[in-house]
Design an enzyme around this catalytic site. Sequence first.
Site, PDB file in Angstrom:
ATOM      1  N   SER A   1     -10.448  -0.162   6.499  1.00  0.00           N
ATOM      2  CA  SER A   1      -9.753  -0.008   5.207  1.00  0.00           C
ATOM      3  C   SER A   1      -9.070  -1.256   4.666  1.00  0.00           C
ATOM      4  CB  SER A   1      -8.721   1.115   5.302  1.00  0.00           C
ATOM      5  OG  SER A   1      -9.369   2.356   5.233  1.00  0.00           O
TER       6      SER A   1
ATOM      7  N   LYS B   1       0.851  -1.191   0.000  1.00  0.00           N
ATOM      8  CA  LYS B   1       0.000   0.000   0.000  1.00  0.00           C
ATOM      9  C   LYS B   1       0.887   1.241   0.000  1.00  0.00           C
ATOM     10  CE  LYS B   1      -3.996   2.034   2.371  1.00  0.00           C
ATOM     11  NZ  LYS B   1      -4.944   1.930   3.496  1.00  0.00           N
TER      12      LYS B   1
ATOM     13  N   SER C   1      -9.889   2.116   2.320  1.00  0.00           N
ATOM     14  CA  SER C   1      -8.948   2.852   1.513  1.00  0.00           C
ATOM     15  C   SER C   1      -7.918   1.966   0.800  1.00  0.00           C
ATOM     16  CB  SER C   1      -8.201   3.855   2.391  1.00  0.00           C
ATOM     17  OG  SER C   1      -7.387   3.195   3.334  1.00  0.00           O
TER      18      SER C   1
END
Lengths: 482, 93
Positions: free
Chosen positions: A173, A74, A149
Amino acid sequence: MSIQFKTIKQLGKMLNNKEISHVELIQETFSLITKNNHLNAFVTLNEQESLKKAEILDKSPSSSTLAGIPIAQKDLFCTKDLRTTCGSNMLSNFIPPYSATVIENLENAGCISVGKTNMDEFAMGSSNETSFYGNVQNPWGLNLVPGGSSGGSAAAVAAGIVPAASGTDTGGSIRQPASLCGITGLKPTYGRISRWGMIAFASSLDQAGPMTRTAEDCALLLNEMCSHDEKDTTSLDEKIPDFTKNINSSIEGLKIGLVKEFDLSKLDTDVVKVFEESKKHYESLGAKFVEISLPNISLSVPTYYVVAPAECSSNLSRFDGVKFGKRCENPKDLEELYIQTRSEGFGDEVKRRILIGSYVLSAGFYDAYYKKAQQVRRLIKNDFDSAFKNVDVIMSPTTRGAAFEAGSKGDDPIQMYLEDLFTIPANLAGLPAMSIPNGMIEKKPIGLQLIGNFLDESTLLRAAHNYQITTDWHLKTPEVMS
Amino acid sequence: MDKKTVATIAYLSRLSLNEKNEDKITDDLENIIKFVDQLNAAETDNIEPLASPLEKTAKTRPDKITAENRKEIFLERSPKSNEDYFLVPRVVE
């Protein structure tokens, strides 16, 4: 042999049996990334460095557990000498001089970080629509959001490009995109994984975790991601078990709590049907269901939307255009430098949350909002403490429904905030929680959430693995480019 | 929540809001604050606020320097610097 949709375990076996070389595996991975470019799952690629590492592994084989396994990181984790944007224009030119502890742990275990995945800006969003680098496409359908996210990480795993990705979870997320993309994701106990080098959103809630195709792979990654880190004062100094150890043990007699206050009648009948089928399946595996009460759970989302913005407004004050990241052109004085840089660098959702945070922390409102929310946070945690005296895990749907279309939530932020209704409570209480695929609704995957007691990821993984070896929801794959 | 309050918190946050967005942001903030006002329903007398899920005292470590001085790389990767400092517009005339 194709590497697409393979698990860590399968790829490890292929490498060991020399069915594929390390270099071939990495080349194939980048070929899949290119073919699925339209998903916009990656912001920055790390091709040369990855190939270099693979060449070394081919020349001198390593005994590390995850040697040569490609992983997508990420874009919220600092990666040494590799651009780290956090989904923001503010960090569009940021090249960290160091790596996050969790990235170092994964790379020391042999993982090859092939690239950085797209995400909602500063992890603030539930649909990946707030990224400065554009929406991520859910591999399960045109114009569907992947969730957020950690949307790029979820999409990359769901499309079978990589067997694993890292994610972070502040209010859901990891779990919400895992649910919407049909993969397995785990948010560990707060403090299990070091936050050092993770760009902070809400420090008392943020926690990194693995996103994979199976619970077994989650356990393999978790073994490497966890560590006690002196550089993070909230890093737990607790024994880290081998999370794969008891994963195969039976769940006969496992006590699963069902939250009385989660009113499932408000959800689509399809979602309820999928959930009821999972209950039946767990019953057939020998689990027992117990109704539990979490009386303050309905206040989780409002509590979160005070605590998270407050911490965000404080954490994001570091982006001032002075020491790193973006700076505006030709500011006339220092104050204009700050204001212009921040106004140009941040997107609308990030600004909204900074403003809310500044408001609830400002003189005269602090007690009414921030202190009050922290008090309610304790009530919610106390509710969980009582519930876990009687149950081993708590089960609910992960999300209110399957993936929705981009733009379909309109421009009312609260509608998007409610997307995390089922996931936020575990962050407030610091508890481990995971999402596993448990059904399909109109050809779109959906997930089941399991919340565990403090430090008890092992029971979650055992419950998830037992479910996955007797069902095939996690084996479903979307039609993507191969 | 009115435009004046929004202007104040925007300044506290060192953000400028363009006029086009001002109404929308004021409405959004108003709605979010109304939404979180649900918290007033909770009885919280004598409840100690919970700031972090870990209520342990942070572990201490020996007071030894462990970080190396990496001034050069930090300065090099900043928006504007000379060999010793980050540079900003002149503050003191």
